[in-house]
Design an enzyme around this catalytic site. Structure first.
Site, PDB file in Angstrom:
ATOM      1  N   ASP A   1       0.823  -1.228   0.007  1.00 54.48           N
ATOM      2  CA  ASP A   1       0.033  -0.138   0.026  1.00 54.48           C
ATOM      3  C   ASP A   1       0.853   1.233   0.004  1.00 54.48           C
ATOM      4  O   ASP A   1       2.024   1.137   0.509  1.00 54.48           O
ATOM      5  CB  ASP A   1      -0.847   0.109   1.273  1.00 54.48           C
ATOM      6  CG  ASP A   1      -2.024  -0.992   1.173  1.00 54.48           C
ATOM      7  OD1 ASP A   1      -2.193  -1.760   0.431  1.00 54.48           O
ATOM      8  OD2 ASP A   1      -2.703  -1.153   2.409  1.00 54.48           O
TER       9      ASP A   1
ATOM     10  N   ARG B   1      -0.890  -0.664  -8.889  1.00 48.73           N
ATOM     11  CA  ARG B   1      -2.232  -0.473  -8.479  1.00 48.73           C
ATOM     12  C   ARG B   1      -2.370   1.026  -8.419  1.00 48.73           C
ATOM     13  O   ARG B   1      -1.637   1.979  -7.543  1.00 48.73           O
ATOM     14  CB  ARG B   1      -2.655  -0.732  -7.015  1.00 48.73           C
ATOM     15  CG  ARG B   1      -4.148  -0.391  -6.834  1.00 48.73           C
ATOM     16  CD  ARG B   1      -4.013  -0.407  -5.259  1.00 48.73           C
ATOM     17  NE  ARG B   1      -4.092  -1.783  -4.465  1.00 48.73           N
ATOM     18  CZ  ARG B   1      -3.351  -1.875  -3.097  1.00 48.73           C
ATOM     19  NH1 ARG B   1      -3.327  -0.866  -2.850  1.00 48.73           N
ATOM     20  NH2 ARG B   1      -3.438  -3.251  -2.952  1.00 48.73           N
TER      21      ARG B   1
ATOM     22  N   LYS C   1      -6.305   7.256  -6.423  1.00 51.33           N
ATOM     23  CA  LYS C   1      -6.255   8.666  -6.406  1.00 51.33           C
ATOM     24  C   LYS C   1      -5.478   9.240  -5.233  1.00 51.33           C
ATOM     25  O   LYS C   1      -4.879  10.360  -5.212  1.00 51.33           O
ATOM     26  CB  LYS C   1      -7.826   9.073  -6.314  1.00 51.33           C
ATOM     27  CG  LYS C   1      -8.634   8.960  -7.509  1.00 51.33           C
ATOM     28  CD  LYS C   1     -10.107   9.460  -7.697  1.00 51.33           C
ATOM     29  CE  LYS C   1     -10.736   9.488  -8.830  1.00 51.33           C
ATOM     30  NZ  LYS C   1     -12.172  10.134  -9.081  1.00 51.33           N
ATOM     31  N   GLY C   2      -5.759   8.533  -4.119  1.00 53.33           N
ATOM     32  CA  GLY C   2      -5.133   9.218  -2.724  1.00 53.33           C
ATOM     33  C   GLY C   2      -5.914   9.238  -1.751  1.00 53.33           C
ATOM     34  O   GLY C   2      -6.997  10.125  -1.847  1.00 53.33           O
TER      35      GLY C   2
HETATM   36  C1  LIG Z   1      -8.321  -1.496  -4.062  1.00 53.75           C
HETATM   37  C2  LIG Z   1      -8.084   0.019  -3.447  1.00 53.75           C
HETATM   38  C3  LIG Z   1      -6.653   0.071  -2.763  1.00 53.75           C
HETATM   39  C4  LIG Z   1      -6.458   1.232  -2.221  1.00 53.75           C
HETATM   40  N1  LIG Z   1      -5.305   1.617  -1.619  1.00 53.75           N
HETATM   41  C5  LIG Z   1      -4.924   2.829  -1.422  1.00 53.75           C
HETATM   42  C6  LIG Z   1      -3.422   3.117  -0.952  1.00 53.75           C
HETATM   43  O1  LIG Z   1      -2.976   2.149  -0.788  1.00 53.75           O
HETATM   44  N2  LIG Z   1      -3.362   4.112  -0.564  1.00 53.75           N
HETATM   45  C7  LIG Z   1      -3.923   5.200  -0.783  1.00 53.75           C
HETATM   46  O2  LIG Z   1      -3.635   6.500  -0.480  1.00 53.75           O
HETATM   47  N3  LIG Z   1      -5.425   4.970  -0.998  1.00 53.75           N
HETATM   48  C8  LIG Z   1      -5.671   4.006  -1.355  1.00 53.75           C
HETATM   49  N4  LIG Z   1      -6.911   3.553  -1.935  1.00 53.75           N
HETATM   50  C9  LIG Z   1      -7.875   4.734  -1.788  1.00 53.75           C
HETATM   51  C10 LIG Z   1      -7.956   5.619  -2.747  1.00 53.75           C
HETATM   52  O3  LIG Z   1      -6.656   6.412  -2.696  1.00 53.75           O
HETATM   53  C11 LIG Z   1      -9.241   6.671  -2.922  1.00 53.75           C
HETATM   54  O4  LIG Z   1      -9.362   7.329  -1.547  1.00 53.75           O
HETATM   55  C12 LIG Z   1     -10.598   6.071  -2.922  1.00 53.75           C
HETATM   56  O5  LIG Z   1     -10.461   5.024  -3.675  1.00 53.75           O
HETATM   57  C13 LIG Z   1     -11.867   6.863  -3.148  1.00 53.75           C
HETATM   58  O6  LIG Z   1     -11.470   7.559  -4.453  1.00 53.75           O
HETATM   59  P1  LIG Z   1     -12.166   6.612  -5.868  1.00 53.75           P
HETATM   60  O7  LIG Z   1     -10.929   6.392  -6.575  1.00 53.75           O
HETATM   61  O8  LIG Z   1     -13.213   5.470  -5.582  1.00 53.75           O
HETATM   62  O9  LIG Z   1     -12.764   7.865  -6.486  1.00 53.75           O
HETATM   63  P2  LIG Z   1     -13.938   8.981  -5.982  1.00 53.75           P
HETATM   64  O10 LIG Z   1     -14.015   9.946  -7.145  1.00 53.75           O
HETATM   65  O11 LIG Z   1     -13.723   9.187  -4.518  1.00 53.75           O
HETATM   66  O12 LIG Z   1     -15.326   8.120  -6.022  1.00 53.75           O
HETATM   67  C14 LIG Z   1     -15.932   7.771  -6.990  1.00 53.75           C
HETATM   68  C15 LIG Z   1     -17.257   7.167  -6.562  1.00 53.75           C
HETATM   69  O13 LIG Z   1     -17.030   5.984  -5.828  1.00 53.75           O
HETATM   70  C16 LIG Z   1     -17.934   5.975  -4.783  1.00 53.75           C
HETATM   71  N5  LIG Z   1     -17.149   5.820  -3.453  1.00 53.75           N
HETATM   72  C17 LIG Z   1     -15.821   6.079  -3.464  1.00 53.75           C
HETATM   73  N6  LIG Z   1     -15.501   6.194  -1.989  1.00 53.75           N
HETATM   74  C18 LIG Z   1     -16.369   5.823  -1.359  1.00 53.75           C
HETATM   75  C19 LIG Z   1     -16.521   5.461   0.059  1.00 53.75           C
HETATM   76  N7  LIG Z   1     -15.688   5.766   0.753  1.00 53.75           N
HETATM   77  N8  LIG Z   1     -17.822   5.197   0.495  1.00 53.75           N
HETATM   78  C20 LIG Z   1     -18.789   5.124  -0.532  1.00 53.75           C
HETATM   79  N9  LIG Z   1     -18.687   5.361  -1.849  1.00 53.75           N
HETATM   80  C21 LIG Z   1     -17.464   5.555  -2.443  1.00 53.75           C
HETATM   81  C22 LIG Z   1     -18.896   6.966  -4.833  1.00 53.75           C
HETATM   82  O14 LIG Z   1     -20.041   6.692  -5.361  1.00 53.75           O
HETATM   83  C23 LIG Z   1     -18.070   8.013  -5.678  1.00 53.75           C
HETATM   84  O15 LIG Z   1     -18.890   9.093  -6.549  1.00 53.75           O
HETATM   85  C24 LIG Z   1      -7.126   2.416  -2.317  1.00 53.75           C
HETATM   86  C25 LIG Z   1      -8.639   2.287  -3.067  1.00 53.75           C
HETATM   87  C26 LIG Z   1      -8.827   1.063  -3.458  1.00 53.75           C
HETATM   88  C27 LIG Z   1     -10.351   0.801  -4.278  1.00 53.75           C
END
Ligand SMILES: Cc1cc2nc3c(=O)[nH]c(=O)nc-3n(C[C@H](O)[C@H](O)[C@H](O)COP(=O)(O)OP(=O)(O)OC[C@H]3O[C@@H](n4cnc5c(N)ncnc54)[C@H](O)[C@@H]3O)c2cc1C
Length: 313
Positions: A129, A180, A183-184
């Site tokens: 991660d 992987r 967005k962060g």
């Molecule tokens: C498999 C995986 C591994 C990850 N590992 C890391 C890591 O190692 N380091 C790190 O900094 N981040 C990690 N993340 C988190 C990532 O950085 C984002 O903060 C998170 O995925 C929310 O952003 P999004 O890309 O889904 O887009 P967004 O634009 O935030 O969300 C898109 C849509 O998804 C849905 N959604 C998103 N988040 C949520 C939520 N929490 N609850 C309900 N609905 C939601 C909503 O419908 C939203 O409109 C990880 C995410 C995933 C999926």
């Protein structure tokens, strides 16, 4: 709201107290099947049967003392030693600080080295991660050392909101990495990170296309770690014009978030993975999930009322 929630995630006074509240414990179940690994396996079984890949992460970060890292590594080894297994070997995803990075980087490397060897024996993968920006250099170094130690089965997370990430991706590409792209999830200053959604999405798309082309040529494993299916479809459309098939674009989502959308993308040809988190130390991780979507706070507050439905997307 996002900044406040991310401050709450780091606050040790709240970290001690909030997880004891019943409504908070009920609300976290939306994102976590349970605290023990049996709950995680229970949730994984159905998803794996539908052809999805599974990633497990036991929650924890920023340990107080190094022996805790030994316990974490032993836990993951025991997980891989299980005799009752899933239709497909699950992958592991770990936070370097959970293995002692900020106490002793060498000890952390030794644990990762051991887990990479063990996951390879099991025919599966170990992912690192990416945590807050102060850990990026150390995490990239760990990744490069693991690859230099001939562990081909190790992946790393990169965060599109960091302005440095295009350079980091270029640095890793010669290693034929597994990346992987997310967005962060942390609260980073505007000097080093994009903070506005259109900027983050544009950065994500540009990075994903570079990674997708490398995956097309067999030079990378490309995992889109996002729930943003609109963005995934846009990336897939651009990638298609560069002859990248959907089959090269893995989609990784978190358990409890947009599960139906992941199933739809899987049916449309994207390899789909669900990352299942479990464990007792869920507070900072859960607060980051709330920060991603402030509407989740309302869901948590509704748990103060009796007999609420667990309405999922
Ligand atoms: C498999 C995986 C591994 C990850 N590992 C890391 C890591 O190692 N380091 C790190 O900094 N981040 C990690 N993340 C988190 C990532 O950085 C984002 O903060 C998170 O995925 C929310 O952003 P999004 O890309 O889904 O887009 P967004 O634009 O935030 O969300 C898109 C849509 O998804 C849905 N959604 C998103 N988040 C949520 C939520 N929490 N609850 C309900 N609905 C939601 C909503 O419908 C939203 O409109 C990880 C995410 C995933 C999926």
């Amino acid at each position: 709201m996002r900044t406040i929630l991310l401050w709450m995630a780091r606050n040790s006074w709240l970290r001690e107290r909030l997880p004891r509240l019943g409504f908070v414990r009920r609300a976290v179940r939306r994102f976590m099947p349970g605290e023990d690994r049996e709950s995680a396996f229970g949730a994984a079984a159905g998803l794996a049967a539908s052809g999805q890949g599974i990633l497990f992460t036991r929650l924890g970060e920023n340990l107080a003392a190094l022996p805790e890292a030994d316990e974490v590594a032993a836990h993951y080894r025991a997980l891989l030693d299980r005799e009752v297994w899933l239709p497909r070997e699950p992958e592991l995803s770990v936070k370097p600080t959970q293995l002692g990075l900020d106490i002793d980087a060498e000890a952390c490397f030794r644990h990762l080295d051991g887990l990479a060897a063990r996951t390879a024996e099991a025919g599966t993968w170990l992912w690192l991660d990416m945590e807050g920006s102060t850990y990026v250099d150390a995490t990239l170094d760990l990744y490069e050392r693991l690859r230099a130690a001939a562990h081909a089965n190790v992946g790393i997370c990169l965060q599109a909101y960091l302005k440095r990430t295009p350079k980091d991706l270029r640095r890793l590409l010669p290693l034929e990495p597994a990346v992987r792209l997310v967005k962060g999830a942390y609260d980073e200053p505007s000097a080093i990170a994009y903070r506005r959604r259109p900027e983050v999405d544009a950065a994500y798309q540009a990075l994903a296309l570079v990674l997708a082309e490398a995956a097309r040529d067999g030079r990378a494993r490309c995992a889109l770690g996002t729930h943003d299916s609109g963005l995934i479809e846009r990336i897939a459309a651009f990638a298609e014009s560069a002859d990248v098939s959907r089959g090269s674009l893995e989609v990784h989502m978190l358990y409890g978030i947009r599960a139906r959308e992941l199933a739809r993308l899987q049916a449309a040809g994207f390899p789909a993975f669900t990352l299942i988190a479990y464990g007792a130390f869920w507070y900072p991780w859960y607060m980051r999930r709330l920060a991603e979507r402030p509407a989740n706070v309302l869901f948590a507050l509704r748990q103060l009322l009796p007999q609420q439905d667990d309405a999922r997307e």
